[in-house]
Each structure stands twice: as C-alpha cells, then as structure tokens.
Write a protein that holds these residues in place. Structure first.
Motif, PDB file in Angstrom:
ATOM      1  N   PHE A  97     -15.705 -49.884  42.274  1.00  0.00           N
ATOM      2  CA  PHE A  97     -15.866 -49.160  43.532  1.00  0.00           C
ATOM      3  C   PHE A  97     -15.223 -47.789  43.374  1.00  0.00           C
ATOM      4  CE2 PHE A  97     -12.410 -52.247  43.712  1.00  0.00           C
ATOM      5  CZ  PHE A  97     -11.316 -51.413  43.807  1.00  0.00           C
ATOM      6  N   LYS A  98     -15.424 -46.917  44.332  1.00  0.00           N
ATOM      7  CA  LYS A  98     -14.891 -45.561  44.249  1.00  0.00           C
ATOM      8  C   LYS A  98     -13.376 -45.582  44.445  1.00  0.00           C
ATOM      9  CE  LYS A  98     -19.025 -43.098  45.786  1.00  0.00           C
ATOM     10  NZ  LYS A  98     -19.588 -42.153  46.786  1.00  0.00           N
ATOM     11  N   ALA A  99     -12.682 -44.930  43.535  1.00  0.00           N
ATOM     12  CA  ALA A  99     -11.226 -44.825  43.600  1.00  0.00           C
ATOM     13  C   ALA A  99     -10.818 -43.493  42.995  1.00  0.00           C
ATOM     14  CB  ALA A  99     -10.550 -45.988  42.877  1.00  0.00           C
ATOM     15  N   LYS A 100      -9.590 -43.081  43.255  1.00  0.00           N
ATOM     16  CA  LYS A 100      -9.112 -41.796  42.722  1.00  0.00           C
ATOM     17  C   LYS A 100      -7.645 -41.902  42.344  1.00  0.00           C
ATOM     18  CE  LYS A 100      -7.740 -39.797  47.189  1.00  0.00           C
ATOM     19  NZ  LYS A 100      -7.857 -38.622  48.078  1.00  0.00           N
ATOM     20  N   ALA A 101      -7.264 -41.088  41.367  1.00  0.00           N
ATOM     21  CA  ALA A 101      -5.868 -40.946  40.982  1.00  0.00           C
ATOM     22  C   ALA A 101      -5.262 -39.821  41.818  1.00  0.00           C
ATOM     23  CB  ALA A 101      -5.759 -40.625  39.490  1.00  0.00           C
ATOM     24  N   THR A 102      -4.176 -40.093  42.490  1.00  0.00           N
ATOM     25  CA  THR A 102      -3.597 -39.114  43.396  1.00  0.00           C
ATOM     26  C   THR A 102      -2.079 -39.244  43.385  1.00  0.00           C
ATOM     27  OG1 THR A 102      -3.622 -38.304  45.679  1.00  0.00           O
ATOM     28  CG2 THR A 102      -3.762 -40.678  45.349  1.00  0.00           C
ATOM     29  N   SER A 103      -1.431 -38.363  44.133  1.00  0.00           N
ATOM     30  CA  SER A 103       0.024 -38.363  44.248  1.00  0.00           C
ATOM     31  C   SER A 103       0.409 -38.392  45.726  1.00  0.00           C
ATOM     32  CB  SER A 103       0.622 -37.125  43.574  1.00  0.00           C
ATOM     33  OG  SER A 103       0.210 -35.949  44.246  1.00  0.00           O
ATOM     34  N   TYR A 104       1.678 -38.615  45.970  1.00  0.00           N
ATOM     35  CA  TYR A 104       2.176 -38.681  47.353  1.00  0.00           C
ATOM     36  C   TYR A 104       1.996 -37.346  48.063  1.00  0.00           C
ATOM     37  CZ  TYR A 104       5.490 -39.186  51.209  1.00  0.00           C
ATOM     38  OH  TYR A 104       6.078 -39.208  52.454  1.00  0.00           O
ATOM     39  N   GLU A 105       2.234 -36.236  47.356  1.00  0.00           N
ATOM     40  CA  GLU A 105       2.086 -34.921  47.971  1.00  0.00           C
ATOM     41  C   GLU A 105       0.631 -34.630  48.332  1.00  0.00           C
ATOM     42  OE1 GLU A 105       3.784 -35.534  45.266  1.00  0.00           O
ATOM     43  OE2 GLU A 105       5.860 -35.097  45.896  1.00  0.00           O
ATOM     44  N   LEU A 106      -0.305 -35.029  47.468  1.00  0.00           N
ATOM     45  CA  LEU A 106      -1.717 -34.793  47.756  1.00  0.00           C
ATOM     46  C   LEU A 106      -2.185 -35.602  48.961  1.00  0.00           C
ATOM     47  CD1 LEU A 106      -3.242 -34.751  44.154  1.00  0.00           C
ATOM     48  CD2 LEU A 106      -2.829 -32.804  45.659  1.00  0.00           C
ATOM     49  N   ILE A 107      -1.715 -36.833  49.075  1.00  0.00           N
ATOM     50  CA  ILE A 107      -2.105 -37.656  50.226  1.00  0.00           C
ATOM     51  C   ILE A 107      -1.576 -37.055  51.524  1.00  0.00           C
ATOM     52  CG2 ILE A 107      -1.720 -39.889  51.325  1.00  0.00           C
ATOM     53  CD1 ILE A 107      -1.938 -41.205  48.664  1.00  0.00           C
ATOM     54  N   GLU A 108      -0.327 -36.597  51.518  1.00  0.00           N
ATOM     55  CA  GLU A 108       0.236 -35.985  52.722  1.00  0.00           C
ATOM     56  C   GLU A 108      -0.504 -34.700  53.081  1.00  0.00           C
ATOM     57  OE1 GLU A 108       2.569 -37.322  54.697  1.00  0.00           O
ATOM     58  OE2 GLU A 108       2.415 -39.077  53.407  1.00  0.00           O
ATOM     59  N   ALA A 109      -0.886 -33.904  52.067  1.00  0.00           N
ATOM     60  CA  ALA A 109      -1.640 -32.674  52.338  1.00  0.00           C
ATOM     61  C   ALA A 109      -3.017 -32.985  52.922  1.00  0.00           C
ATOM     62  CB  ALA A 109      -1.780 -31.861  51.047  1.00  0.00           C
ATOM     63  N   GLU A 110      -3.655 -34.054  52.454  1.00  0.00           N
ATOM     64  CA  GLU A 110      -4.954 -34.444  53.004  1.00  0.00           C
ATOM     65  C   GLU A 110      -4.836 -34.886  54.459  1.00  0.00           C
ATOM     66  OE1 GLU A 110      -6.481 -37.428  50.451  1.00  0.00           O
ATOM     67  OE2 GLU A 110      -6.917 -36.047  48.791  1.00  0.00           O
ATOM     68  N   LYS A 111      -3.760 -35.584  54.798  1.00  0.00           N
ATOM     69  CA  LYS A 111      -3.555 -35.986  56.183  1.00  0.00           C
ATOM     70  C   LYS A 111      -3.368 -34.769  57.091  1.00  0.00           C
ATOM     71  CE  LYS A 111      -1.444 -40.469  55.117  1.00  0.00           C
ATOM     72  NZ  LYS A 111      -0.209 -41.295  55.215  1.00  0.00           N
ATOM     73  N   ILE A 112      -2.595 -33.797  56.630  1.00  0.00           N
ATOM     74  CA  ILE A 112      -2.378 -32.587  57.432  1.00  0.00           C
ATOM     75  C   ILE A 112      -3.682 -31.816  57.601  1.00  0.00           C
ATOM     76  CG2 ILE A 112      -1.192 -30.359  57.472  1.00  0.00           C
ATOM     77  CD1 ILE A 112       1.137 -31.718  56.032  1.00  0.00           C
ATOM     78  N   GLN A 113      -4.467 -31.710  56.524  1.00  0.00           N
ATOM     79  CA  GLN A 113      -5.739 -31.004  56.594  1.00  0.00           C
ATOM     80  C   GLN A 113      -6.720 -31.707  57.535  1.00  0.00           C
ATOM     81  OE1 GLN A 113      -7.735 -30.642  52.849  1.00  0.00           O
ATOM     82  NE2 GLN A 113      -9.229 -29.162  53.601  1.00  0.00           N
ATOM     83  N   GLU A 114      -6.736 -33.026  57.507  1.00  0.00           N
ATOM     84  CA  GLU A 114      -7.625 -33.777  58.402  1.00  0.00           C
ATOM     85  C   GLU A 114      -7.262 -33.557  59.866  1.00  0.00           C
ATOM     86  OE1 GLU A 114      -9.194 -38.396  59.004  1.00  0.00           O
ATOM     87  OE2 GLU A 114      -7.731 -37.894  57.444  1.00  0.00           O
ATOM     88  N   LYS A 115      -5.952 -33.517  60.156  1.00  0.00           N
ATOM     89  CA  LYS A 115      -5.530 -33.260  61.530  1.00  0.00           C
ATOM     90  C   LYS A 115      -5.878 -31.843  61.964  1.00  0.00           C
ATOM     91  CE  LYS A 115      -1.714 -36.596  61.590  1.00  0.00           C
ATOM     92  NZ  LYS A 115      -0.236 -36.784  61.722  1.00  0.00           N
ATOM     93  N   GLU A 116      -5.709 -30.879  61.057  1.00  0.00           N
ATOM     94  CA  GLU A 116      -6.052 -29.494  61.392  1.00  0.00           C
ATOM     95  C   GLU A 116      -7.542 -29.334  61.657  1.00  0.00           C
ATOM     96  OE1 GLU A 116      -4.618 -27.182  58.172  1.00  0.00           O
ATOM     97  OE2 GLU A 116      -2.510 -27.236  58.820  1.00  0.00           O
ATOM     98  N   LEU A 117      -8.374 -29.998  60.857  1.00  0.00           N
ATOM     99  CA  LEU A 117      -9.819 -29.927  61.093  1.00  0.00           C
ATOM    100  C   LEU A 117     -10.203 -30.577  62.414  1.00  0.00           C
ATOM    101  CD1 LEU A 117     -11.215 -30.754  57.524  1.00  0.00           C
ATOM    102  CD2 LEU A 117     -11.210 -28.538  58.667  1.00  0.00           C
ATOM    103  N   GLU A 118      -9.516 -31.659  62.760  1.00  0.00           N
ATOM    104  CA  GLU A 118      -9.816 -32.328  64.022  1.00  0.00           C
ATOM    105  C   GLU A 118      -9.424 -31.468  65.212  1.00  0.00           C
ATOM    106  OE1 GLU A 118      -8.777 -36.584  66.251  1.00  0.00           O
ATOM    107  OE2 GLU A 118      -8.047 -36.161  64.226  1.00  0.00           O
TER     108      GLU A 118
END
Length: 245
Positions: free
Chosen positions: A188-209
C-alpha cells in the motif's frame, strides 16, 4: 613645466593586460554556520535492531485456531492511536489502508537491519505480529463445503499508522534512502518521513483550511446533502468526507 598626456594605443593596452593580469585579493568575512545537533539526550537501547516477528500466532494446545471474516473495518479510516512518533525522529507512515503479511514484515526487518548503522541508530516496531487469519480454498475445489482452511495471517494497517520507527544519533538524510526503499515495496502507499515534516504538514493543512475562500467544501456539501449526494455516496464518505477510501 607642463607635459602633455601620453596616448597609449589599443595594442599596448592588450600587452599590458597579458603582462599584468587581474589580481584577486581574498578578504576574510564573518560566516554563520548552523550549530551541530545535540545528541547528548539520546541513549541507544541494548538491542538496536528490529526483532523477528512470529508468522503465526501462538494458541493453547487444546484450542483450535479460530477463523475470521475479512472485516474491512480494520483497514478503513484513519489510525487514531499509533499515529505519532514516540522518539520524535524518523519512520515510515502508511498513507492508506492495507495488510502486511509475514513476507512484508521480514523484508522490512532485513532491509533496515542490513543498511542502518547499529552503532549510531536504532529501530523499533510499531505494529503487531500477524494475527488476523485469511482463509483460502484449494485450487479447483468446488463451491460450498463451508469456509476454507486458514492460509496465512496478516496485520491490518490503517491510514496514518506508524509502521516502523528509526532514531539515534543521526539525521534524516542518513536514513531516508533505505526507509524510502522499504516504503516503496509495501503493498500500500507509504512514505518515509520525520517528526518535523509531519508537524509542518499539519500546520500547512490548517493554514489551507483557514485561507480557503470557497464556502462549498466537501464537508459542507455532504452534510447539507447538496444535489442529493446521500443517495449515491458511501456511508464511509458521509463520515470521512472522501478523505479515506
């Protein structure tokens, strides 16, 4: 006594340039470098490598291994518990639902243990050993006759589940290559990521919303049954608004 200025033709100027080329002077300046990461608070465990996970769950001697339906609810929707990094460093996160069998788990274990530096890094499992039984009937067998025999066991995975976590005295650049290699081989689809990248994605998602100027979002359309969409969309779409399929 006044002397008239000497006029030098272009040929002499060219000879002077060849004889006296431009001299570059080096000047010292202030430079700001990023300070090194402090790894003093990180302690490597006694066994830094991934341990072997059993392919078949252990049952009591007098208990017959139970059979189970597919139960797709185990792989639908978001992961609500194991969706954060414990050590807040790096790992592999599932992007959609799926199942991991013993072959996939063994591939993850062997690849990471072989390519990571055990003197500076460590890896831990964030999934359970295979526990859900999948049945299968023999080749060419007629329909009927009850449920087939257990073929193998799998581990169901939901979207956002942390599969494996890697940490230690290292940076994301040092682990991203083999983590990405493992993530691309999963079913299935998966990705290699870090804690900082996940937190940045959450902030970006909230800003877009927040910055979205279109009032007719997917959630608004489904909640208000616009266009009679409740007649053709799935009950899971009414719950997650086309976010998880």
């Amino acid at each position: 006594m006044w002397h008239s200025p000497v006029v030098i033709n272009s040929g002499i100027k060219g000879l002077l340039r060849q004889a006296y080329p431009t001299i570059a002077f080096q000047a010292a300046g202030l430079k700001s470098f990023t300070p090194p990461v402090d790894y003093s608070g990180i302690e490597l465990p006694e066994k830094p490598k991934l341990m072997f996970l059993e392919k078949v769950p252990t049952y009591a001697a007098n208990l017959k291994p139970p059979k189970m339906a597919k139960r797709l609810r185990f792989i639908r929707g978001p992961e609500m518990i194991h969706n954060e990094f414990i050590h807040k460093q790096y790992g592999i996160v599932a992007l959609c639902g799926g199942r991991l069998n013993s072959g996939h788990i063994e591939m993850i274990r062997m690849t990471i243990n072989r390519k990571m530096d055990a003197t500076k890094m460590f890896a831990i499992w964030r999934i359970d050993p295979p526990w859900q039984p999948l049945t299968r009937k023999g080749q060419g067998k007629r329909m009927g006759g009850g449920k087939g025999a257990i073929d193998h066991y799998v581990t169901p995975i939901k979207a956002g589940r942390v599969i494996v976590e890697v940490g230690g005295k290292c940076e994301f650049v040092q682990v991203s290559n083999f983590l990405t290699e493992v993530a691309e081989k999963l079913p299935f689809k998966a990705k290699a990521t870090s804690y900082e990248l996940i937190e940045a994605e959450k902030i970006q998602e909230k800003e877009l919303e927040v910055s979205n100027m279109n009032p007719y979002t997917t959630e608004y359309v489904i909640r208000n049954n616009m266009g009679g969409c409740h007649q053709w969309i799935s009950p899971f779409d009414k719950k997650w608004f086309f976010k998880y399929v």
